[in-house]
Scaffold this motif. Structure first.
Motif, PDB file in Angstrom:
ATOM      1  N   SER A   1       0.834  -1.206   0.000  1.00 47.54           N
ATOM      2  CA  SER A   1       0.000   0.000   0.000  1.00 47.54           C
ATOM      3  C   SER A   1       0.867   1.253   0.000  1.00 47.54           C
TER       4      SER A   1
ATOM      5  N   ASN B   1      -0.966   4.575  -7.555  1.00 49.69           N
ATOM      6  CA  ASN B   1      -2.017   4.866  -8.532  1.00 49.69           C
ATOM      7  C   ASN B   1      -2.515   6.310  -8.382  1.00 49.69           C
TER       8      ASN B   1
ATOM      9  N   GLN C   1      -6.555  14.722   0.351  1.00 47.46           N
ATOM     10  CA  GLN C   1      -5.234  14.092   0.343  1.00 47.46           C
ATOM     11  C   GLN C   1      -4.331  14.690  -0.737  1.00 47.46           C
TER      12      GLN C   1
ATOM     13  N   PRO D   1     -19.517   4.752  -0.551  1.00 46.68           N
ATOM     14  CA  PRO D   1     -20.084   3.454  -0.168  1.00 46.68           C
ATOM     15  C   PRO D   1     -19.114   2.293  -0.355  1.00 46.68           C
TER      16      PRO D   1
ATOM     17  N   LEU E   1     -18.606  -1.705  -0.411  1.00 44.12           N
ATOM     18  CA  LEU E   1     -19.416  -2.891  -0.692  1.00 44.12           C
ATOM     19  C   LEU E   1     -19.224  -3.904   0.439  1.00 44.12           C
TER      20      LEU E   1
ATOM     21  N   GLN F   1     -16.175  -3.434   6.638  1.00 42.42           N
ATOM     22  CA  GLN F   1     -14.926  -2.672   6.732  1.00 42.42           C
ATOM     23  C   GLN F   1     -14.052  -3.167   7.881  1.00 42.42           C
TER      24      GLN F   1
ATOM     25  N   LEU G   1     -12.793  -5.943  -5.757  1.00 38.06           N
ATOM     26  CA  LEU G   1     -13.383  -5.566  -7.042  1.00 38.06           C
ATOM     27  C   LEU G   1     -12.327  -5.671  -8.131  1.00 38.06           C
TER      28      LEU G   1
END
Ligand code: B12
Length: 372
Positions: A135, A185, A230, A323, A325, A335, A343
């Motif tokens: 991450s 990203n 951010q 939102p 999922l 969460q 996804l």
């Protein structure tokens, strides 16, 4: 906005009021429900610090007792540290643990060496994961937190290890640069630039990443408040570390915030076919097809699918990113769980819910929803 040199003081005071009402209530109710509140509390404290608001004037209740925010943050981080000693991972995540350390540090509160040691150890052992990959967001947040401790000369268990952790984080962020300038990203680049600047990189070294951020912003990618908050500091060549010495004196009030309308794709009437594949933890797969208006979001597509197919049901939870999922066809991954609905599209994890392609797959550590 508060880290910029240019301000719109009216808008900023309106946002501050919302933080002191809605966001504070949200934190209080999370606390009342006994759920982890570390990251939100840290973000709130940093936002107040950015406005030079007296931190001691805001309190939270536990039972009958009302205590200042910082006391709560110290307790939350201690709880998280103890949880990690027992479970070898945080109850929230290393991103929130770093946020907590950063918020304490920029507020001038001493962070215990036991707390910082856990983050240094995680950095040195490559524990900052998002799903299966490293991450960059977490590397960046941890980098800023540890850099703050270094600059504040906070005593740590082992200074050499702190320096090693900082060097390793910086190198990993630099190595995450893509050919188009993004670090990680589109959604991690802002934090990564902030971290590099905080860790001593020159602005010139970050030019291609800042250019990539600017072009994303112009294309309207950052419509979410969390993403904007951010990225804005990075575009202003600032980092959250600047909160440490923030003084709100003689502020300029020249920022005009007229709404800018970004061009939208005109796709009225055009429909596209979306394939949705749901893979549960036991490997059981269900496939669906749906025609949706071109350009609609993943969430809108799933909502349409749910309306049209009786055997497809999903649930979502609110988060600062929008939102999340949390359940598909009765299989829950919240969460706060150690599992989540992953996804993916064409086998690659999605960064955002565009509908050109879409798979939902679910296995023990991660379930997956694939979209085509
Ligand atoms: C930790 C984390 C996760 C964890 C969250 C659970 C946990 N126990 O920690 C896990 C691994 C489950 C996760 C999953 C995903 N994540 Co994530 N996540 C993060 C991270 C690193 C920190 C979030 C956090 O704790 N924030 C601090 C707290 C205080 O804020 P919060 O809003 O209360 O935090 C919650 C939400 O952020 C939520 N969440 C996490 N990821 C995502 C993604 C989306 C789209 C939404 C709506 C919510 C959400 O979980 C957090 C913990 O409760 C952020 C990085 C960042 N820059 O913010 C990425 C980030 C938010 N995630 C991202 C993505 C893309 C995903 C996935 C869609 C990946 C995928 N392809 O499956 C999935 C979400 C799938 C779903 N079911 O909806 C993107 C979002 C980009 C965007 N366009 O909105 C980010 C910015 C990373 C990135 N640079 O790409 N994530």
């Amino acid at each position: 906005m508060r880290l910029s040199n240019q301000h719109n003081l009216l808008k900023e005071s309106q946002y501050l009021i919302q933080l002191n009402t809605r966001f504070l209530e949200d934190i209080q109710s999370t606390l009342n429900n006994g759920k982890p509140v570390l990251g939100r509390l840290a973000l709130y404290i940093m936002a107040l610090k950015a406005s030079c608001h007296d931190l001691n004037s805001v309190t939270l209740l536990t039972g009958e007792k009302s205590e200042p925010l910082i006391t709560h943050l110290k307790k939350q981080i201690e709880l998280e540290k103890d949880y990690m000693a027992f479970s070898h991972r945080p109850q929230t995540n290393y991103y929130q643990y770093s946020l907590g350390i950063l918020a304490l540090c920029v507020s001038g509160v001493r962070v215990s060496s036991h707390v910082s040691h856990k983050l240094i150890h995680a950095a040195l052992h490559g524990h900052f994961k998002h799903g299966e990959s490293e991450s960059v967001d977490t590397l960046a947040m941890a980098g800023m937190a540890l850099q703050c401790l270094k600059e504040a000369e906070t005593p740590v268990k082992n200074t050499e290890e702190l320096d090693k952790a900082l060097a390793s984080i910086k190198q990993k962020i630099v190595d995450s640069q893509r050919d188009d300038g993004h670090l990680g990203n589109e959604f991690s680049t802002g934090l990564a630039v902030q971290a590099l600047l905080a860790m001593g990189s020159n602005v010139e070294d970050c030019t291609t990443s800042i250019k990539a951020l600017c072009s994303d912003a112009r294309r309207g990618i950052y419509h979410n408040a969390m993403a904007i908050s951010q990225n804005l500091p990075a575009l202003q060549q600032r980092s959250y570390l600047h909160l440490r010495n923030k003084e709100c004196l003689n502020e300029d009030d020249s920022l005009d915030l007229d709404a800018v309308f970004l061009p939208t794709l005109s796709s009225v009437g055009v429909k596209v076919k979306v394939g949705v594949e749901v893979v549960k933890a036991d490997g059981k797969t269900s496939s669906y097809q749906i025609r949706v208006p071109s350009g609609v979001s993943l969430l809108e597509s799933l909502t349409l699918l749910q309306e049209q197919q009786t055997d497809f049901k999903f649930e979502k939870e609110d988060s600062l990113w929008g939102p999340f999922l949390s359940a598909i066809n009765g299989e829950h991954a919240r969460q706060t769980d150690r599992r989540y609905w992953h996804l993916a599209s064409d086998g690659k994890g999605l960064n955002q819910g565009k509908t050109h392609t879409l798979t939902v797959l679910s296995h023990n550590l991660c379930r997956k929803l694939s979209l085509t």
